[in-house]
Design a protein around this motif. Structure first.
Motif, short mmCIF file in Angstrom:
data_model
loop_
_atom_site.label_atom_id
_atom_site.label_comp_id
_atom_site.label_asym_id
_atom_site.label_seq_id
_atom_site.Cartn_x
_atom_site.Cartn_y
_atom_site.Cartn_z
N LEU A 9 0.82 -1.21 0.00
CA LEU A 9 0.00 0.00 0.00
C LEU A 9 0.86 1.26 0.00
N HIS A 10 0.44 2.22 -0.78
CA HIS A 10 1.14 3.50 -0.88
C HIS A 10 0.77 4.41 0.30
N TYR A 11 -0.50 4.42 0.65
CA TYR A 11 -1.00 5.28 1.73
C TYR A 11 -0.96 4.52 3.06
N SER A 12 -0.87 5.27 4.14
CA SER A 12 -0.81 4.64 5.47
C SER A 12 -1.95 5.08 6.38
N ASP A 13 -2.94 5.74 5.83
CA ASP A 13 -4.02 6.30 6.66
C ASP A 13 -5.24 5.38 6.78
N TYR A 14 -5.06 4.09 6.54
CA TYR A 14 -6.18 3.16 6.61
C TYR A 14 -6.45 2.72 8.04
N LYS A 15 -7.69 2.37 8.31
CA LYS A 15 -8.03 1.70 9.56
C LYS A 15 -8.00 0.20 9.26
N TRP A 16 -7.75 -0.60 10.28
CA TRP A 16 -7.60 -2.05 10.10
C TRP A 16 -8.54 -2.77 11.06
N SER A 17 -9.65 -3.24 10.54
CA SER A 17 -10.65 -3.95 11.35
C SER A 17 -10.48 -5.46 11.15
N ALA A 18 -10.96 -6.21 12.12
CA ALA A 18 -10.96 -7.67 12.01
C ALA A 18 -12.27 -8.10 11.36
N TYR A 19 -12.18 -9.03 10.43
CA TYR A 19 -13.36 -9.56 9.75
C TYR A 19 -13.44 -11.06 9.98
N TYR A 27 -13.90 -11.23 1.09
CA TYR A 27 -13.86 -12.59 0.60
C TYR A 27 -14.85 -12.75 -0.55
N GLY A 28 -14.49 -13.56 -1.52
CA GLY A 28 -15.39 -13.83 -2.64
C GLY A 28 -15.20 -12.84 -3.77
N LYS A 29 -16.19 -12.77 -4.63
CA LYS A 29 -16.13 -11.87 -5.78
C LYS A 29 -16.78 -10.53 -5.42
N PRO A 30 -16.32 -9.45 -6.02
CA PRO A 30 -16.98 -8.15 -5.79
C PRO A 30 -18.46 -8.24 -6.17
N ASP A 31 -19.28 -7.75 -5.26
CA ASP A 31 -20.73 -7.81 -5.46
C ASP A 31 -21.35 -6.55 -4.89
N ALA A 32 -22.58 -6.63 -4.44
CA ALA A 32 -23.29 -5.45 -3.91
C ALA A 32 -22.89 -5.10 -2.48
N THR A 33 -21.92 -5.82 -1.91
CA THR A 33 -21.44 -5.53 -0.56
C THR A 33 -20.88 -4.12 -0.51
N PRO A 34 -21.22 -3.35 0.52
CA PRO A 34 -20.66 -2.00 0.65
C PRO A 34 -19.13 -2.05 0.74
N PHE A 35 -18.49 -1.05 0.13
CA PHE A 35 -17.03 -0.94 0.14
C PHE A 35 -16.63 0.32 0.89
N ASP A 36 -15.69 0.18 1.81
CA ASP A 36 -15.17 1.32 2.59
C ASP A 36 -13.72 1.55 2.17
N LYS A 37 -13.48 2.61 1.41
CA LYS A 37 -12.13 2.87 0.91
C LYS A 37 -11.15 3.28 2.01
N GLU A 38 -11.64 3.54 3.20
CA GLU A 38 -10.77 3.88 4.32
C GLU A 38 -10.34 2.66 5.12
#
Length: 93
Positions: A9-19, A27-38
């Motif tokens: 990763l180029h940027y370091s301002d991400y949060k890191w949650s446990a899933y 996990y899986g293929k991109p679908d209608a699941t919400p995406f959080d770019k942060e």
């Protein structure tokens, strides 16, 4: 197959949650699941899925995808599949 990881990763301002295992956010293929770019785990997951889908094999391509999403993704695009479509339209080499 992992092509792109947290260390790439180029940027370091991400949060890191446990899933939990098999969570559609990372996990899986991109679908209608919400995406959080942060969220770092979601960013790494989506970059990997797109690189595999489009047969990109170099981390610098992942960095281009990351920078595009991080800096330019419109706020109204929030589903993984919509991010995928937007990246495909806007990624320039």
């Amino acid at each position: 197959m992992i092509l792109f990881s947290k260390r790439n990763l180029h940027y370091s301002d991400y949060k890191w949650s446990a899933y939990p295992h098999n969570d559609p956010h990372v996990y899986g293929k991109p679908d209608a699941t919400p995406f959080d770019k942060e969220e770092g785990n979601e960013m790494v997951y989506l970059i990997n899925r797109l690189m595999i889908l489009w047969d990109y094999r170099f981390a610098n391509t992942g960095n281009k995808i990351e920078k595009l999403i991080h800096d330019q993704l419109p706020a109204d695009i929030s589903a993984q599949e919509d991010v995928q479509t937007w990246v495909k339209t806007n990624l320039k080499f």
